[in-house]
Enzyme design. Structure first.
Site, PDB file in Angstrom:
ATOM      1  N   ASP A 195       0.847  -1.180   0.000  1.00  0.00           N
ATOM      2  CA  ASP A 195       0.000   0.000   0.000  1.00  0.00           C
ATOM      3  C   ASP A 195       0.891   1.242   0.000  1.00  0.00           C
ATOM      4  O   ASP A 195       1.574   1.517   0.981  1.00  0.00           O
ATOM      5  CB  ASP A 195      -0.892  -0.025   1.247  1.00  0.00           C
ATOM      6  CG  ASP A 195      -1.900   1.109   1.266  1.00  0.00           C
ATOM      7  OD1 ASP A 195      -1.892   1.931   0.337  1.00  0.00           O
ATOM      8  OD2 ASP A 195      -2.703   1.160   2.218  1.00  0.00           O
ATOM      9  N   HIS A 197      -0.366   4.162  -0.157  1.00  0.00           N
ATOM     10  CA  HIS A 197      -1.170   5.076   0.658  1.00  0.00           C
ATOM     11  C   HIS A 197      -1.234   6.474   0.062  1.00  0.00           C
ATOM     12  O   HIS A 197      -1.434   7.473   0.790  1.00  0.00           O
ATOM     13  CB  HIS A 197      -0.617   5.140   2.084  1.00  0.00           C
ATOM     14  CG  HIS A 197      -1.688   5.242   3.123  1.00  0.00           C
ATOM     15  ND1 HIS A 197      -1.993   6.410   3.771  1.00  0.00           N
ATOM     16  CD2 HIS A 197      -2.543   4.317   3.615  1.00  0.00           C
ATOM     17  CE1 HIS A 197      -2.973   6.211   4.623  1.00  0.00           C
ATOM     18  NE2 HIS A 197      -3.339   4.944   4.548  1.00  0.00           N
ATOM     19  N   GLU A 221      -1.306  -0.753  -3.963  1.00  0.00           N
ATOM     20  CA  GLU A 221      -2.519  -0.007  -3.651  1.00  0.00           C
ATOM     21  C   GLU A 221      -2.234   1.490  -3.582  1.00  0.00           C
ATOM     22  O   GLU A 221      -1.230   1.914  -3.020  1.00  0.00           O
ATOM     23  CB  GLU A 221      -3.066  -0.486  -2.306  1.00  0.00           C
ATOM     24  CG  GLU A 221      -4.285   0.261  -1.813  1.00  0.00           C
ATOM     25  CD  GLU A 221      -4.835  -0.327  -0.535  1.00  0.00           C
ATOM     26  OE1 GLU A 221      -5.524   0.410   0.207  1.00  0.00           O
ATOM     27  OE2 GLU A 221      -4.588  -1.523  -0.256  1.00  0.00           O
ATOM     28  N   HIS A 297     -12.307  -2.150   0.676  1.00  0.00           N
ATOM     29  CA  HIS A 297     -11.610  -1.479   1.770  1.00  0.00           C
ATOM     30  C   HIS A 297     -12.492  -1.544   3.012  1.00  0.00           C
ATOM     31  O   HIS A 297     -13.698  -1.378   2.936  1.00  0.00           O
ATOM     32  CB  HIS A 297     -11.390  -0.025   1.347  1.00  0.00           C
ATOM     33  CG  HIS A 297     -10.727   0.847   2.343  1.00  0.00           C
ATOM     34  ND1 HIS A 297     -11.420   1.790   3.081  1.00  0.00           N
ATOM     35  CD2 HIS A 297      -9.426   0.972   2.715  1.00  0.00           C
ATOM     36  CE1 HIS A 297     -10.588   2.456   3.850  1.00  0.00           C
ATOM     37  NE2 HIS A 297      -9.360   1.981   3.655  1.00  0.00           N
TER      38      HIS A 297
END
Length: 390
Positions: A195, A197, A221, A297
């Site tokens: 991720d 982010h 991600e 999510h």
């Protein structure tokens, strides 16, 4: 049957549970994000939105007309979409589906066409960074090993801390060390998702994706923030690693350009953020037409997770489910039948109770409601003092 009343409970850690009541005595539950971080005893951003939607469109209505009510809540707003509006709709939508399933005596996924699978795969988060972490690579590797020993065959981690727009080779190498240590710890039979982010610029997203590709990540991600989603096509061209995004997208129309550009392989709508079960299932169906998977999510509580599981159960292109509560006894204390959240070998069985299948302990909710949920999320700073992503 008509919707006669509702209550929205703010409970620790930073969750909101919505209770709908009907004229025949049934109760349905949904979960609404607080949205935005707030200080002191200020109200969550979504509370006012829930109040307006309930009074204007839902109270006094037949709760079985879910699609009609969803369209009324969405299309009757001139300023529509976005995190607050769609999360308020989501919590109401989940509670309506819970009521509909209970009235029919069936799980929600049966009302969505029936189960497409027998069980739902999960991943577990691994933390690499923090003030209390002196060796991120060793810490992440050890935690990943523990989760695999507990039965999980998929983990996810954030491989970097804050990033400069164009960062140093040492920063990229530290990310390689962390991901490499995790891969060495869990072996090739375990999926390791990464991720970013939204911390990376488009330049750093491409560099990191290329540098980390050797460790065969399950997916990357949010390589960039949603504002830069137009760059995902270029990021995807730079790597063979599947690209995932969507926790900060809220409708099927938000996902449409990414799917049409073939810029995303896995969509990640949040059921409690993207308009509830009704809209998330439509996002899943849209993704399927582009050969994209869905991995919802879900970094919040048990009602949101239960709602996610019903989408996973019914969507043939569901890949894996995020969760943050299965090791948290305090979080599961809101649930009377917490056995539905007991994983086996990294999977959850389909919830087989009517509605969402989760029995909320209303007494505990009321006992803990009204607690100060303030959360100080200070901005991330770069080395020169400017504000960056975090």
């Amino acid at each position: 049957m008509r919707v006669t009343d509702y209550e929205l409970f703010a409970v620790p850690p930073r969750w909101q549970f919505l209770k709908l009541e009907t004229s025949d005595g049934r109760v349905g539950w949904g979960e609404v994000y607080t949205k935005w971080h707030f200080a002191g005893d200020s109200e969550p951003a979504t509370r006012n939105a829930v109040d307006q939607l309930m009074y204007q469109y839902v109270l006094g209505e037949d709760p079985s007309r879910i699609e009609y009510l969803w369209q009324a809540m969405y299309r009757s707003s001139f300023y529509r979409g976005g995190p607050v509006h769609m999360s308020a709709i989501a919590g109401i939508d989940e509670a309506l589906w819970d009521l509909k399933g209970k009235a029919a005596g069936m799980p929600v996924y049966d009302l969505l066409g029936g189960a497409a699978r027998d069980r739902i795969r999960l991943y577990h988060h691994v933390r690499a960074h923090g003030e209390d972490v002196s060796d991120p690579a060793a810490a992440a590797a050890e935690e990943a090993r523990e989760h695999v020993e507990a039965g999980y065959d998929a983990v996810k981690l954030v491989p970097t801390d804050g990033l400069e727009p164009v960062d140093t080779p040492a920063t990229v190498e530290r990310a390689r060390e962390i991901v490499g240590a995790v891969r060495d710890a869990v072996g090739p039979d375990v999926d390791v998702a990464l991720d970013f982010h939204g911390r990376a610029s488009k330049a750093m997203a491409r560099r990191l994706a290329t540098a980390l590709e050797a460790f065969d990540p399950m997916f990357i991600e949010e390589p960039v923030t949603p504002e830069q989603d137009r760059e995902l096509e270029r990021v995807a061209e730079a790597t063979t690693v599947p690209i995932a995004t969507g926790e900060r997208l809220y409708t099927r129309w938000d996902f449409r350009p990414l799917l049409e550009a073939d810029a995303v392989d896995i969509v990640q709508p949040d059921v409690s953020s993207a308009g509830g079960i009704t809209e998330t299932k439509k996002i899943a169906d849209a993704a399927e037409t582009y050969d994209a998977s869905i991995a919802p999510h879900c970094p919040i509580g048990p009602v949101a997770l239960a709602a996610s599981l019903h989408v996973d159960a019914a969507a043939p292109n569901a890949l894996i489910q995020e969760q943050v509560i299965l090791d948290d006894a305090d979080a599961l204390a809101y649930v009377k039948n917490d056995e539905i959240f007991e994983p086996t070998d990294g999977y959850l069985e389909l919830p087989d109770g009517p509605g969402l299948g989760v029995e909320i302990d209303e007494e505990r909710v009321r006992d803990r409601a009204g607690t100060n949920l303030g959360f100080d999320r200070s901005p991330g700073h770069r080395a020169d003092g400017s504000v960056g992503e975090r």
